[in-house]
Write an enzyme that holds these catalytic residues in place. Structure first.
Site: not given
Ligand SMILES: Cc1cc2nc3c(=O)[nH]c(=O)nc-3n(C[C@H](O)[C@H](O)[C@H](O)COP(=O)(O)OP(=O)(O)OC[C@H]3O[C@@H](n4cnc5c(N)ncnc54)[C@H](O)[C@@H]3O)c2cc1C
Length: 385
Positions: A126, A129, A161, A243, A367-369
C-alpha cells in the site's frame, strides 16, 4: 444474531481444520521482512492456500474464492490461527485492495488482478503515506500527470509495508495543481517499473518491514487506475473502512493471544500478585467481547447492512487490547522477556517482538487520535475540534 453454529458451519469448521492439520508448515517460516527467501517461503504458502481455494474464502469462485459469507470467514480465521498458520504476506492485497477492487474495479481489472492476488502471484504493498501525508492523507503531493492513455507518476511514498520485496503497489496520486480531497486517483503500479526506486527502512530489530518509494517519471497505463479519475479519495475511504473494520484484524488473532497469555500465567502464577490474574482475565474477556462484536457486525453485513464509522471503534479497541495483552505478558516474564528464549516452554510466542509490533497498532491503519476524531464527529455528532 444467533449465538450458535449451524450444522453446516460446524462441518465447514471441520473441513478447514482438517486441511490446516494436513498443510500448515510444521515450524514457523523465516520472516518475510528479513530476506527474499523468507518472502518467497510465504508466497509459496499463499500458493498452497490458493490451491485449496483457501486464499480468501469470501471471494467469488471465479477469482479463486469460495463465495462464503463473513460468518464462515470468521470460522476460517479461527481455525487458521488455531493451527498457527503463517502470517499472510499478501494481507494488503487480499484484505484491502481485493475488496476495493470488487467494488470499484473494471471487469478487466478484476480478471487480471484478483486471481493472481488470490494465488500469491502478485504480492501487494500500500503506497499511500508520504513524508507530509500520514494522518492528513489529503496532503498527498505525489502526482499523476495524464499523457494520453498513460499517467506519469512522480513523488515519494513512505512506510510502505512489505514493499521491499512486493510485486505491485496501490498508490494515491493527485493531478498536478489539485488540492486536498479533489483531483486524487488510486493507481496500481508494478514495483519493478522503470523509475521506481525502493529504499528499505530498517527497524531497530533489523527487519526491513517498510520501504520508501521514489517515483521518477514512472509510466503506467490509465487502465491501471482503480475507480474514476479524480475520485481517489472516495475509493481510498472504502479501503480504509476495510482496513479499520473487519478484515485486517480478525478476532481469532486476539483470542489465540489471550489463550497463550493464560498458559503463560498458569506456568508462572505462583510468583505473581493477584492483580496479574485480573489483567489476564480482562484480556481474555476483551478478546471474547471483540469476537462477539465482530460476529454481530458480520451478521448485520450478511443481512445486507453496511459498516460505517463504527470501524473506527473496532480499530481503537483491537489496537489497545493488543498492547494491554502483551504488556501483561511482559510483566509476567519480567527480565526474562529479553533474556530467555521466547517461548519459555509455553507456546512458540515471542512476546517481546509481538509487543513491539502491538505498539504500532495505534498508529497504522489511521492513528487512534484520528479515529477518536471520527467517532466524535460522525458517531456522536460533536463539533469539529
Ligand atoms: C507498522 C506500520 C505499518 C504501516 N504500513 C503502511 C503501509 O503499508 N502503507 C502506507 O501507506 N502507510 C503505512 N503506514 C503509515 C501510517 O499509515 C501512518 O504512520 C499513519 O497514518 C500516521 O501518519 P504519520 O506517521 O504521518 O503521523 P502524523 O500524521 O504526523 O501524526 C503524528 C501524531 O499526531 C496525531 N495527529 C495528527 N493529526 C491530528 C489531528 N487532526 N487530531 C489529533 N491528532 C492528530 C496523530 O494521531 C499522531 O499521533 C504504516 C505505519 C506503521 C506504524
Amino acid at each position: 444474531m444467533k449465538l450458535e453454529y449451524t450444522p453446516e458451519q460446524d462441518a465447514f469448521r471441520a473441513e478447514v481444520r482438517a486441511w490446516m492439520e494436513a498443510n500448515v508448515p510444521s515450524g514457523p517460516l523465516p520472516s518475510f521482512d528479513l530476506t527474499r527467501e523468507g518472502f518467497e517461503a510465504h508466497r509459496d504458502w499463499e500458493r498452497k492456500l490458493s490451491e485449496g481455494r483457501w486464499g480468501m474464502v469470501t471471494w467469488p469462485e471465479a477469482y479463486g474464492g469460495r463465495a462464503l459469507d463473513l460468518i464462515r470467514w470468521l470460522i476460517f480465521e479461527e481455525e487458521y490461527y488455531r493451527a498457527k498458520a503463517p502470517t499472510r504476506v499478501n494481507q494488503n492485497g487480499i484484505f484491502l485492495l481485493g475488496p476495493t477492487m470488487m467494488e470499484f474495479g473494471t471487469e478487466d481489472q478484476k480478471a487480471r488482478f484478483l486471481p493472481r492476488m488470490a494465488a500469491g502471484d502478485d504480492i501487494w504493498a500500500q503506497a499511500w503515506s508520504e513524508p507530509g501525508a500520514g494522518s492528513d492523507l489529503a496532503g498527498v503531493r505525489a502526482t499523476a500527470t495524464r499523457d494520453g492513455d498513460h499517467y506519469i507518476l512522480n513523488g515519494q511514498k513512505t512506510w510502505s509495508s512489505r514493499a521491499v520485496f512486493a510485486d505491485w503497489a496501490f498508490g494515491l496520486f493527485r493531478e498536478p495543481g489539485s488540492e486536498r480531497h479533489k483531483g486524487m486517483s488510486l493507481i496500481l503500479f508494478p514495483l519493478d517499473a522503470p523509475g521506481v526506486t525502493r529504499r528499505p527502512i530498517q527497524r531497530m530489530d533489523g527487519k526491513m518491514v517498510f520501504a520508501e518509494l521514489f517515483l521518477d517519471n514512472v509510466r503506467v497505463p490509465v487502465a491501471d487506475r482503480l475507480g474514476d479519475e479524480g475520485q481517489g479519495w472516495h475509493v481510498c475511504m472504502a479501503t480504509a473502512g476495510f482496513e479499520r473494520g473487519l478484515m485486517l484484524r480478525s478476532p481469532a488473532r486476539y483470542q489465540v493471544a489471550a489463550s497463550n497469555l493464560l498458559t503463560l500465567y498458569e506456568n508462572n502464577k505462583n510468583s505473581l500478585p493477584a492483580s496479574v490474574a485480573e489483567r489476564v482475565a480482562q484480556s481474555w474477556m476483551d478478546a471474547d467481547a471483540y469476537a462477539l462484536s465482530i460476529y454481530s457486525t458480520a451478521s448485520r453485513l450478511t443481512a445486507g447492512g453496511s459498516i460505517g464509522p463504527e470501524s473506527s471503534t473496532n480499530k481503537i479497541f483491537w489496537s489497545e487490547m493488543d498492547i494491554a495483552l502483551h504488556q501483561t505478558a511482559l510483566d509476567i516474564l519480567g527480565d526474562r522477556a529479553e533474556l530467555a528464549p521466547p517461548d519459555l516452554g509455553t507456546t512458540a510466542v515471542d512476546w517481546l517482538e509481538d509487543y513491539i509490533f502491538a505498539l504500532a497498532g495505534p498508529i497504522y491503519a489511521g492513528s487512534n487520535e484520528i479515529q477518536r476524531n471520527i467517532i466524535a464527529e460522525r458517531m456522536l455528532g460533536l463539533p469539529r475540534a
